[in-house]
Design a protein around this motif. Sequence first.
Motif, PDB file in Angstrom:
ATOM      1  N   UNK A 103       0.856  -1.186   0.000  1.00 40.38           N
ATOM      2  CA  UNK A 103       0.000   0.000   0.000  1.00 40.38           C
ATOM      3  C   UNK A 103       0.893   1.236   0.000  1.00 40.38           C
ATOM      4  N   UNK A 104       1.337   1.619  -1.190  1.00 38.50           N
ATOM      5  CA  UNK A 104       2.212   2.776  -1.312  1.00 38.50           C
ATOM      6  C   UNK A 104       1.604   3.754  -2.310  1.00 38.50           C
ATOM      7  N   UNK A 105       1.978   4.995  -2.170  1.00 40.71           N
ATOM      8  CA  UNK A 105       1.563   6.030  -3.109  1.00 40.71           C
ATOM      9  C   UNK A 105       2.477   5.937  -4.331  1.00 40.71           C
ATOM     10  N   UNK A 106       1.919   5.554  -5.467  1.00 44.70           N
ATOM     11  CA  UNK A 106       2.738   5.333  -6.653  1.00 44.70           C
ATOM     12  C   UNK A 106       3.366   6.623  -7.165  1.00 44.70           C
ATOM     13  N   UNK A 107       2.722   7.749  -6.924  1.00 44.01           N
ATOM     14  CA  UNK A 107       3.325   9.020  -7.346  1.00 44.01           C
ATOM     15  C   UNK A 107       4.584   9.310  -6.535  1.00 44.01           C
ATOM     16  N   UNK A 108       4.515   9.044  -5.221  1.00 39.60           N
ATOM     17  CA  UNK A 108       5.690   9.226  -4.376  1.00 39.60           C
ATOM     18  C   UNK A 108       6.795   8.246  -4.778  1.00 39.60           C
ATOM     19  N   UNK A 109       6.415   6.986  -5.058  1.00 42.72           N
ATOM     20  CA  UNK A 109       7.412   6.000  -5.468  1.00 42.72           C
ATOM     21  C   UNK A 109       8.042   6.393  -6.806  1.00 42.72           C
TER      22      UNK A 109
END
Length: 587
Positions: free
Chosen positions: A556-562
């Motif tokens: 559950x990660x923010x893909x934009x941040x990644x």
Amino acid sequence: MTIEATRARALASLKPPPRLALGDWIERDLYLPAGVSALPGKVRLWPYQRGIADSISDPEIERVTLVKSVRVGLSTLLTATVANFVANEPSPILLLLPTEADCRDYVVSDLEPIFEASPSVAGLLSGEADESGRNTLLSRRFPGGSLKIVAAKSPRNLRRHNVRILLVDEADAMAPTAEGNPLTLGERRTLSFANRKIVIGSTPTLEETSNVLRAYAASDQRVFEVPCPECGAHTEILWRHIEWEADRPETAAFRCPHCEALIPERHKAAMAAAGDWRITRPDVKGHAGFRINALISTLANASWAKLAAEFLAAKDHPDQLQTFVNTILGEGWREAAEHIDPDALQGRAEDFGLDAIPADVLLVTCGVDVQGDRLECSLVGHGRDAAFILGHVVIWGSPGDDSTWAELDELLRTTWTHPRGGRLKVDAVAVDSGDGTWTEKVYAFTRARFSRKVLAIKGASGVRPPLQRSTVKGAPMFLVGVDGLKAQILQRIARGNTLRFSDRLEPEYFQQVTSERRVLRYVKGQPVRRFERIPGRRAEALDCLVYALAARHVINVNLEVREEAMSTRAAPKNKTASVIRSKWLDC
């Protein structure tokens, strides 16, 4: 006044009022609370809702089948039907839902709030006690009848009830059990009543195995048709009638198949209000079947523009497209393929791999299959829209040797340079513990690495979520819905380019990843889709891919941040932060 006239008036005063059709009774007596409906207050039915309701209360109709989409306001009809029988025709009632969780949620979220908000039925389900001396959440007695709410996964509960009214919701989510098809078992409980009523409704799933589509095929097959505001001809609005300008779903409109006029959204409410049900099989008596989709809905979130936008977002993703076809169009899903040719699949392999990570990859997962003399591992990269099979690694050695697991740990700690300069690592791992021989070894390995999302898993067949934490006490273990993930793999390969393969993979990999085919079998007389191994093929690569795709569901990660992190020239530094319990631990 003569004695005869007085007697006639007295007898007339004792005559009960005429029975209302269900649609009339709903509009007179039923209220929706704010927690159940976006439009609370007295219920007002659209013609397509009224036609269904009135067939349920028609004494000449024994069976009603409803093939439904979402967003057409039909969920309230289930509770309205229960309320009508409780208030006006007290009877033994059985409501069949897929799981016990569905049963409890229905009572708390729909049944009780609507009963409490409607004065004519308020309190009717909280009166007399049952045989044990009390009412329970899923078992209610009322004057003249009873209501039992039963989960289809617990078929033995059906044996204890004889009922006049059988209501079934989401029939396509009910798989055959060891005792047979729960719908058949439920129908057998109504055989003692000559005036029984059987109502079956569901959003359809797979066309070949759909319970509700099979029931609809045996009905009088009614379709809801609306008049064209230009030519007046009546049409059942289907998806092929909806058009929009390229890349502009907000322009979606209805193309009349009769006069070819393009009808904008603003006319839909008037069209729906003037629509009517047409019986396409008048030779069938006593079984009313209804088919309805979201294209006729006047709800704001079912506008043609919004549905067109949803379709565009889903069309390249087979799993999302199936959801659209099932839940919005109310249609069964047709499988694109039964199996995949391994040579054709290898011919689609692309120039990337662990030595050349595609720029679209933002996450990496690993699926591990445990064999008696080795561990097989597939590393899968995940982007926003596609998954990339980056490589398949075999670690030779007995799972009983610590050195074998140490080599796996070394693999899982590997990092790779992203094309944009950042560093990729393995974000989640699923290790198969279902072998039995090496289960404790798997538990020992994953338990020590649980914080790194290294999970012990076990494959489970049937209709299941992709990944779900087991309720069995002991080491943390997750159940993988292998049938659904295998179907997803098959669909993604057959229908699009959202599952992509490295050309560094060996030819044997493609043989293994296509080693199972989907077949139709009959279990206790009911059609069931299942996967079977093609003789002579091994399946470790397919299992590893299934596990790696399942592992994606705990990230559950923010893909934009990644994506921003991958664009740096150095790996992002860890920042001190307060400890937050991640939701994936409870999935």
